[in-house]
Write a protein that holds these residues in place. Sequence first.
Motif, PDB file in Angstrom:
ATOM      1  N   SER A 394      16.596  -2.202   0.417  1.00 21.28           N
ATOM      2  CA  SER A 394      17.287  -1.632   1.569  1.00 21.28           C
ATOM      3  C   SER A 394      16.769  -2.235   2.870  1.00 21.28           C
ATOM      4  N   VAL A 397      18.095  -5.780   3.387  1.00 20.43           N
ATOM      5  CA  VAL A 397      19.474  -5.783   3.878  1.00 20.43           C
ATOM      6  C   VAL A 397      19.493  -5.541   5.373  1.00 20.43           C
ATOM      7  N   GLN A 398      18.688  -4.592   5.844  1.00 18.19           N
ATOM      8  CA  GLN A 398      18.641  -4.316   7.272  1.00 18.19           C
ATOM      9  C   GLN A 398      17.991  -5.473   8.051  1.00 18.19           C
ATOM     10  N   THR A 399      17.051  -6.164   7.418  1.00 16.73           N
ATOM     11  CA  THR A 399      16.450  -7.344   8.035  1.00 16.73           C
ATOM     12  C   THR A 399      17.505  -8.422   8.244  1.00 16.73           C
ATOM     13  N   LYS A 400      18.318  -8.626   7.215  1.00 18.03           N
ATOM     14  CA  LYS A 400      19.415  -9.610   7.328  1.00 18.03           C
ATOM     15  C   LYS A 400      20.342  -9.274   8.484  1.00 18.03           C
ATOM     16  N   GLU A 401      20.685  -8.002   8.569  1.00 19.07           N
ATOM     17  CA  GLU A 401      21.601  -7.569   9.627  1.00 19.07           C
ATOM     18  C   GLU A 401      20.954  -7.738  10.997  1.00 19.07           C
ATOM     19  N   TYR A 402      19.652  -7.522  11.060  1.00 17.46           N
ATOM     20  CA  TYR A 402      18.935  -7.650  12.340  1.00 17.46           C
ATOM     21  C   TYR A 402      19.022  -9.076  12.870  1.00 17.46           C
ATOM     22  N   ALA A 404      21.313 -11.323  11.924  1.00 17.04           N
ATOM     23  CA  ALA A 404      22.668 -11.905  11.786  1.00 17.04           C
ATOM     24  C   ALA A 404      23.221 -12.306  13.144  1.00 17.04           C
TER      25      ALA A 404
END
Length: 404
Positions: A394, A397-402, A404
């Motif tokens: 989880s 996924v939030q790291t990726k979004e951060y 992006a």
Amino acid sequence: MNSQWIKEQFPILNQEINGHPLVYLDSAATSQKPRAVIDAIKHYYEWDNANVHRGVHTLGSRATDAYEGAREKVAKFIGAKRPEEIVFTRGTTTALNLVASSYGPSVLSEGDEIVITQMEHHSNFIPWQQLALRTGATLKFIPLEQDGTVTVEAAEATITSATKIVAIAYVSNVMGVVHPIKQIADIAHRHGAVIVVDGAQSTPHLKVDVQELGCDFYTLSGHKMCGPTGIGALYGKKALLDSMSPIEFGGEMIDDVGLYESTWKDVPARFEGGTPIIAGAVGLAAAIDFLQEVGMDEIERHERTLAAYAMDRLSQIDGINIYGPNERHVGVVTFNLLDVHPHDVATVLDSFGVAVRAGHHCCQPLMRWLNVSSTARASLYLYNTEQDIDRLASALVQTKEYFA
């Protein structure tokens, strides 16, 4: 395995990091310590603290019994024939350097071969590199398969009659692969070579029997197996240890000191000059008791199941690259997120209370082989659960979004 009971044995895990419950996924760097180990060290300092092998008073006798009892415990834990085959060291690094500095020069000359792999930790790489430079020996590398594994066939093709030493990790600290040590040992012995096994990442996670594996030398670090920092051990076949000269000189390792020459005690004392790591040995003994209470077979089963779960969960994340084989994989999952530096990944994960390692993991030749400068690494142990992996996934996924 009672995961809840095990987690409760580790006081440090009962805390929050940045407002989140701690998920510790950096056990390949150092494991956490159970209450039993902390209490054993505390008890030693409060009741038994004295120097060993010297005083005849009660505290000295108790400290000596505890120290030598720890040696016997390590010997039984890894299947050594006798306690004298165990030399206490500062850790795996010191143990490997001892073999390279004492045994190595006695058997190597120009044209001889030392065989290792490109995935070795620097502790099992640089000593042999430097030994080759000093002696004129040739450093050879068993080629890696595409997934980072070492095959018996590749070892067979690399080890020759000129090979005097084969040095290899039982388990890679980056790729998570378990090497076929028994078969490689057989090949080495058939060619008249000895095998030195870096057991830093295997001893905490697998049941080890050095006689069954065919090791000539085997090393371990206490801090990676629930024990304290600053204590480790070298196992060596007694005939080999007897043939070696000490590389550190001082008190307690001597037999007789004259003005112009001296003689040494029998092994292992000749390699343990000065005041030894007494409290560390007490803590290591307590750690072994704890691991055996849980059961090494149970620990291995738990970690393999958890590693498979982690590989599956992380592979579902778009833009992630996972290194190492899908099988023969223990609890080390090394990865990179596309276009995000591993240190940035680790920093953001820490903001969610998830602790992972980022860097080259003391394996720069392997990083070059992987064509990366560094990676992120989640390393599991007996106190981790599927919920910890879910938290990691989880947070990734939030790291990726951060970014992006």
